[in-house]
Design a protein around this motif. Structure first.
Motif, PDB file in Angstrom:
ATOM      1  N   TYR A   1       0.851  -1.193   0.000  1.00  0.00           N
ATOM      2  CA  TYR A   1       0.000   0.000   0.000  1.00  0.00           C
ATOM      3  C   TYR A   1       0.887   1.243   0.000  1.00  0.00           C
ATOM      4  O   TYR A   1       1.991   1.234   0.558  1.00  0.00           O
ATOM      5  CB  TYR A   1      -0.912   0.038   1.233  1.00  0.00           C
ATOM      6  CG  TYR A   1      -2.046  -0.958   1.199  1.00  0.00           C
ATOM      7  CD1 TYR A   1      -3.286  -0.605   0.681  1.00  0.00           C
ATOM      8  CD2 TYR A   1      -1.873  -2.249   1.684  1.00  0.00           C
ATOM      9  CE1 TYR A   1      -4.331  -1.517   0.652  1.00  0.00           C
ATOM     10  CE2 TYR A   1      -2.906  -3.171   1.651  1.00  0.00           C
ATOM     11  CZ  TYR A   1      -4.140  -2.793   1.138  1.00  0.00           C
ATOM     12  OH  TYR A   1      -5.162  -3.696   1.104  1.00  0.00           O
TER      13      TYR A   1
ATOM     14  N   PHE B   1      -8.835   0.158  -0.879  1.00  0.00           N
ATOM     15  CA  PHE B   1      -9.928  -0.216  -1.777  1.00  0.00           C
ATOM     16  C   PHE B   1     -10.213  -1.701  -1.618  1.00  0.00           C
ATOM     17  O   PHE B   1      -9.315  -2.537  -1.726  1.00  0.00           O
ATOM     18  CB  PHE B   1      -9.558   0.102  -3.223  1.00  0.00           C
ATOM     19  CG  PHE B   1     -10.583  -0.342  -4.224  1.00  0.00           C
ATOM     20  CD1 PHE B   1     -11.871   0.159  -4.192  1.00  0.00           C
ATOM     21  CD2 PHE B   1     -10.259  -1.277  -5.207  1.00  0.00           C
ATOM     22  CE1 PHE B   1     -12.827  -0.249  -5.111  1.00  0.00           C
ATOM     23  CE2 PHE B   1     -11.210  -1.691  -6.135  1.00  0.00           C
ATOM     24  CZ  PHE B   1     -12.496  -1.170  -6.085  1.00  0.00           C
TER      25      PHE B   1
ATOM     26  N   HIS C   1     -11.708  -4.587  -3.217  1.00  0.00           N
ATOM     27  CA  HIS C   1     -12.224  -5.093  -4.480  1.00  0.00           C
ATOM     28  C   HIS C   1     -12.917  -6.441  -4.322  1.00  0.00           C
ATOM     29  O   HIS C   1     -13.537  -6.940  -5.270  1.00  0.00           O
ATOM     30  CB  HIS C   1     -11.113  -5.210  -5.522  1.00  0.00           C
ATOM     31  CG  HIS C   1      -9.907  -5.941  -5.044  1.00  0.00           C
ATOM     32  ND1 HIS C   1      -9.906  -7.294  -4.825  1.00  0.00           N
ATOM     33  CD2 HIS C   1      -8.666  -5.498  -4.719  1.00  0.00           C
ATOM     34  CE1 HIS C   1      -8.715  -7.667  -4.404  1.00  0.00           C
ATOM     35  NE2 HIS C   1      -7.937  -6.607  -4.326  1.00  0.00           N
TER      36      HIS C   1
ATOM     37  N   SER D   1      -7.775  -8.059   0.100  1.00  0.00           N
ATOM     38  CA  SER D   1      -9.064  -7.408   0.305  1.00  0.00           C
ATOM     39  C   SER D   1      -9.748  -7.930   1.574  1.00  0.00           C
ATOM     40  O   SER D   1     -10.345  -7.168   2.332  1.00  0.00           O
ATOM     41  CB  SER D   1      -9.958  -7.639  -0.911  1.00  0.00           C
ATOM     42  OG  SER D   1     -11.168  -6.946  -0.772  1.00  0.00           O
TER      43      SER D   1
ATOM     44  N   THR E   1      -7.409   1.818  -6.690  1.00  0.00           N
ATOM     45  CA  THR E   1      -6.321   1.461  -5.782  1.00  0.00           C
ATOM     46  C   THR E   1      -5.275   2.569  -5.683  1.00  0.00           C
ATOM     47  O   THR E   1      -4.406   2.521  -4.815  1.00  0.00           O
ATOM     48  CB  THR E   1      -5.630   0.166  -6.237  1.00  0.00           C
ATOM     49  OG1 THR E   1      -5.005   0.373  -7.511  1.00  0.00           O
ATOM     50  CG2 THR E   1      -6.641  -0.973  -6.355  1.00  0.00           C
TER      51      THR E   1
END
Length: 203
Positions: free
Chosen positions: A65, A82, A84, A90, A127
């Motif tokens: 990140y 984010f 997804h 995620s 992202t």
């Protein structure tokens, strides 16, 4: 990836990673979370906006990140994540809650937004919005910085960008068979012509 023995994953974590605590989590929408970390390991760090870090998710898995902000004196960092809905990264980001412990390595070289001295165009997807925020918070405030995002949901992305203070970004709705790419090219070209000779940032 097959499960890794717990002792091996723990040893990997202790040797290479540093600890932090989740200080706050804000759900900005169904697919975006603003996560703040805190800890002594974040203090005194000479983070350069655009650099990345890697989180250890367990089982020797990591995910990368770009911090949206880093306060070395207070020992805090912010991440726009984010969700997804695909895969362990995620799932990990979705599960984070205040008080959780996490482990990270970095910051490490990636982009260097302090090198951006004049006008710039930033192009990315959902992202990339955390990195775009880091770009906008860097500099003297007089630089022209225009962000263009290719997204799955225009309405959701516009609301998230408003929440984080990136109100003037251009949103391009993703279409089947990449039918939106012609529009993306036109927007990039017209923005570049308007800005003169911008620096390009593709993420």
């Amino acid at each position: 990836m097959p499960p890794v023995p717990g002792f091996l994953s723990n040893a990997f974590e202790r040797i290479f990673f540093r600890p932090a605590i989740v200080a706050d989590v804000k759900n900005l929408s169904g697919h975006f979370r603003l996560v703040e970390l805190a800890g002594e390991s974040l203090q005194g760090e000479s983070w350069i906006p655009g650099q990345k870090i890697q989180f250890h998710l367990g089982n020797m898995l990591t995910r990368t990140y770009t911090p949206a902000a880093w306060n070395a004196s207070e020992g805090t960092a912010q991440f726009l994540m984010f969700l997804h809905g695909n895969g362990p990264g995620s799932e990990w980001a979705t599960s984070l809650k205040k008080g959780d412990a996490c482990q990270f390595i970095g910051p490490r070289s990636s982009l260097n937004f302090t090198d951006i001295k004049g006008a710039s165009i930033f192009f990315g997807d959902e992202t990339s919005m955390g990195a775009a925020l880091a770009l906008h918070q860097n500099g003297n405030g007089q630089q022209q910085k225009h962000c263009i995002f290719e997204v799955s949901s225009r309405i959701e992305s516009e609301e998230v960008l408003r929440c984080i203070g990136l109100k003037d970004a251009t949103i391009i709705q993703r279409l089947p068979d990449d039918a939106h790419l012609e529009e993306a090219g036109q927007v990039l070209l017209s923005t570049a012509l308007h800005l003169g000779l911008p620096q390009w940032i593709f993420t």
